[in-house]
Design a protein around this motif. Sequence first.
Motif, PDB file in Angstrom:
ATOM      1  N   ASP A  14       0.833  -1.206   0.000  1.00 27.15           N
ATOM      2  CA  ASP A  14       0.000   0.000   0.000  1.00 27.15           C
ATOM      3  C   ASP A  14       0.867   1.257   0.000  1.00 27.15           C
ATOM      4  N   SER A  15       1.936   1.248   0.800  1.00 30.95           N
ATOM      5  CA  SER A  15       2.805   2.425   0.870  1.00 30.95           C
ATOM      6  C   SER A  15       3.579   2.605  -0.431  1.00 30.95           C
ATOM      7  N   LEU A  42       9.229   3.545 -10.618  1.00 26.42           N
ATOM      8  CA  LEU A  42      10.137   3.645  -9.472  1.00 26.42           C
ATOM      9  C   LEU A  42      11.592   3.710  -9.925  1.00 26.42           C
ATOM     10  N   ALA A  43      11.916   2.996 -11.000  1.00 30.59           N
ATOM     11  CA  ALA A  43      13.285   3.042 -11.518  1.00 30.59           C
ATOM     12  C   ALA A  43      13.632   4.443 -12.016  1.00 30.59           C
ATOM     13  N   THR A  44      12.665   5.117 -12.649  1.00 28.39           N
ATOM     14  CA  THR A  44      12.938   6.494 -13.100  1.00 28.39           C
ATOM     15  C   THR A  44      13.191   7.402 -11.908  1.00 28.39           C
ATOM     16  N   LYS A  45      12.397   7.234 -10.864  1.00 29.68           N
ATOM     17  CA  LYS A  45      12.555   8.073  -9.669  1.00 29.68           C
ATOM     18  C   LYS A  45      13.847   7.756  -8.929  1.00 29.68           C
ATOM     19  N   LEU A  88      20.804  -3.418  -5.880  1.00 24.05           N
ATOM     20  CA  LEU A  88      20.417  -2.011  -5.706  1.00 24.05           C
ATOM     21  C   LEU A  88      21.271  -1.270  -4.685  1.00 24.05           C
ATOM     22  N   GLU A  89      22.252  -1.941  -4.120  1.00 26.15           N
ATOM     23  CA  GLU A  89      23.066  -1.306  -3.076  1.00 26.15           C
ATOM     24  C   GLU A  89      23.918  -0.157  -3.606  1.00 26.15           C
ATOM     25  N   ILE A  90      24.052  -0.046  -4.910  1.00 23.21           N
ATOM     26  CA  ILE A  90      24.847   1.052  -5.479  1.00 23.21           C
ATOM     27  C   ILE A  90      24.081   2.375  -5.464  1.00 23.21           C
ATOM     28  N   PHE A  91      22.764   2.306  -5.196  1.00 21.20           N
ATOM     29  CA  PHE A  91      21.949   3.525  -5.190  1.00 21.20           C
ATOM     30  C   PHE A  91      21.866   4.109  -3.778  1.00 21.20           C
ATOM     31  N   LYS A  92      21.733   5.417  -3.716  1.00 19.87           N
ATOM     32  CA  LYS A  92      21.612   6.087  -2.423  1.00 19.87           C
ATOM     33  C   LYS A  92      20.215   5.877  -1.844  1.00 19.87           C
ATOM     34  N   GLU A  93      20.102   6.039  -0.551  1.00 14.35           N
ATOM     35  CA  GLU A  93      18.810   5.898   0.119  1.00 14.35           C
ATOM     36  C   GLU A  93      17.807   6.905  -0.434  1.00 14.35           C
ATOM     37  N   SER A  94      16.582   6.425  -0.658  1.00 16.56           N
ATOM     38  CA  SER A  94      15.523   7.301  -1.166  1.00 16.56           C
ATOM     39  C   SER A  94      14.190   6.587  -1.009  1.00 16.56           C
ATOM     40  N   PRO A  95      13.069   7.318  -1.079  1.00 16.26           N
ATOM     41  CA  PRO A  95      11.754   6.662  -1.054  1.00 16.26           C
ATOM     42  C   PRO A  95      11.580   5.659  -2.195  1.00 16.26           C
ATOM     43  N   LEU A 127      13.952   3.810  -3.556  1.00 13.69           N
ATOM     44  CA  LEU A 127      14.694   2.602  -3.195  1.00 13.69           C
ATOM     45  C   LEU A 127      13.910   1.788  -2.171  1.00 13.69           C
ATOM     46  N   ASP A 128      13.363   2.466  -1.174  1.00 15.17           N
ATOM     47  CA  ASP A 128      12.547   1.776  -0.168  1.00 15.17           C
ATOM     48  C   ASP A 128      11.354   1.073  -0.814  1.00 15.17           C
ATOM     49  N   SER A 129      10.771   1.722  -1.810  1.00 14.99           N
ATOM     50  CA  SER A 129       9.605   1.147  -2.485  1.00 14.99           C
ATOM     51  C   SER A 129       9.987  -0.094  -3.297  1.00 14.99           C
ATOM     52  N   LEU A 130      11.135  -0.057  -3.950  1.00 19.77           N
ATOM     53  CA  LEU A 130      11.592  -1.224  -4.702  1.00 19.77           C
ATOM     54  C   LEU A 130      11.887  -2.392  -3.758  1.00 19.77           C
ATOM     55  N   TYR A 131      12.477  -2.088  -2.615  1.00 15.53           N
ATOM     56  CA  TYR A 131      12.683  -3.128  -1.600  1.00 15.53           C
ATOM     57  C   TYR A 131      11.332  -3.659  -1.107  1.00 15.53           C
ATOM     58  N   GLY A 132      10.364  -2.758  -1.000  1.00 15.97           N
ATOM     59  CA  GLY A 132       9.022  -3.158  -0.553  1.00 15.97           C
ATOM     60  C   GLY A 132       8.369  -4.134  -1.526  1.00 15.97           C
ATOM     61  N   ILE A 133       8.528  -3.887  -2.825  1.00 14.91           N
ATOM     62  CA  ILE A 133       7.996  -4.811  -3.828  1.00 14.91           C
ATOM     63  C   ILE A 133       8.694  -6.164  -3.716  1.00 14.91           C
ATOM     64  N   ALA A 134      10.005  -6.137  -3.506  1.00 17.46           N
ATOM     65  CA  ALA A 134      10.764  -7.377  -3.355  1.00 17.46           C
ATOM     66  C   ALA A 134      10.248  -8.190  -2.164  1.00 17.46           C
ATOM     67  N   ASP A 135      10.012  -7.521  -1.048  1.00 14.50           N
ATOM     68  CA  ASP A 135       9.506  -8.220   0.142  1.00 14.50           C
ATOM     69  C   ASP A 135       8.099  -8.765  -0.089  1.00 14.50           C
ATOM     70  N   TYR A 136       7.292  -8.009  -0.819  1.00 16.31           N
ATOM     71  CA  TYR A 136       5.923  -8.440  -1.120  1.00 16.31           C
ATOM     72  C   TYR A 136       5.911  -9.746  -1.904  1.00 16.31           C
ATOM     73  N   VAL A 137       6.836  -9.862  -2.854  1.00 14.46           N
ATOM     74  CA  VAL A 137       6.854 -11.041  -3.731  1.00 14.46           C
ATOM     75  C   VAL A 137       6.926 -12.338  -2.941  1.00 14.46           C
TER      76      VAL A 137
END
Length: 322
Positions: A2-3, A52-55, A298-305, A307-317
């Motif tokens: 949802d987030s 999310l990748a564009t952002k 994705l560890e090469i990218f800096k922290e951002s909303p 990045l958190d969202s992409l991790y969230g999709i991964a956890d959802y799967v």
Amino acid sequence: MDSVFAYIDSDLKKVELQFKKDLESNVPLIRKVGEYVLASGGKRIRPALLLLATKLCDYHGERGIPIASVIEFIHTATLLHDDVVDSATIRRGIASANTLWGNEASVLIGDFLFSKSFSLMVADGDLNVLRVLSAATTRIAEGEVLQLLGTGDVEMTEERYIEVVICKTAVLLSAACQAGGIIGDATPEEEAALAAFGMDLGIAFQLMDDILDYTAKESEFGKSIGHDLEEGKVTLPLIVVLEKCSEKEREEIGKIIEKEELSDHDFSMVFELVQYYGGLDYTKKKAKEYIQSAKVHLEIFKESPALDSLYGIADYVVTRGK
């Protein structure tokens, strides 16, 4: 989740409007079937990944909207064709398009969505995006043929099966992430990381689907439970069984997956063997490994909303069906 979707809610709404615009046709049936399938649900994970990748690459323009629509058009076209090949009657919890309008209409409207996708990519004008998405559609078609050749094959190995999964499912998620990186002007290293993230995510996504085909409630899964088995598809949970079971059990499984229709007893027997030999546990373990690998990319990218969202999709799967 949802987030995750709240973060890109306004963009996803624009993608939905883009769908309707891109479905414009002088043939009413195309719009009718297209809107039915596109409106029938689905998490919109592929468009979400692209956005999310564009952002993640600090792009905040509008170019991602039509390309996100293209990604979902390609996905929808594959679903229309899949349901015809598999003789499916349910998709996303409702009657499949081929059940309502017939196989011929489903195939032809799937073709329309494919061709329309390429028109939209050409209109975007970015040859790198066109290269990535056209390569993905080619591999998807190869995956369909590979899966067909593997139907009922009790000699199927995990390695061969993962190749089918890569082509049929993972390559489009990978392309969505990579295309988002291209739009966001990612560095070559970042673009490769996004493509690798999407690939591992897509493999895990399909492996969890394999589990759900044995365990989910039909109302939650959105398609018939046991359908893969009935179609003779030898997925990873069953591959584990075939590698461990006795010769007698192997012969029995071979006879079952050759049947045109399975009885409740047939399904129960295979399900019990899948549980006994740890097919579901092994598949879940592999899915988690792929998700962990996806996150590392994705560890090469800096922290951002984003990045958190992409991790969230991964956890959802890997929590679907809980």
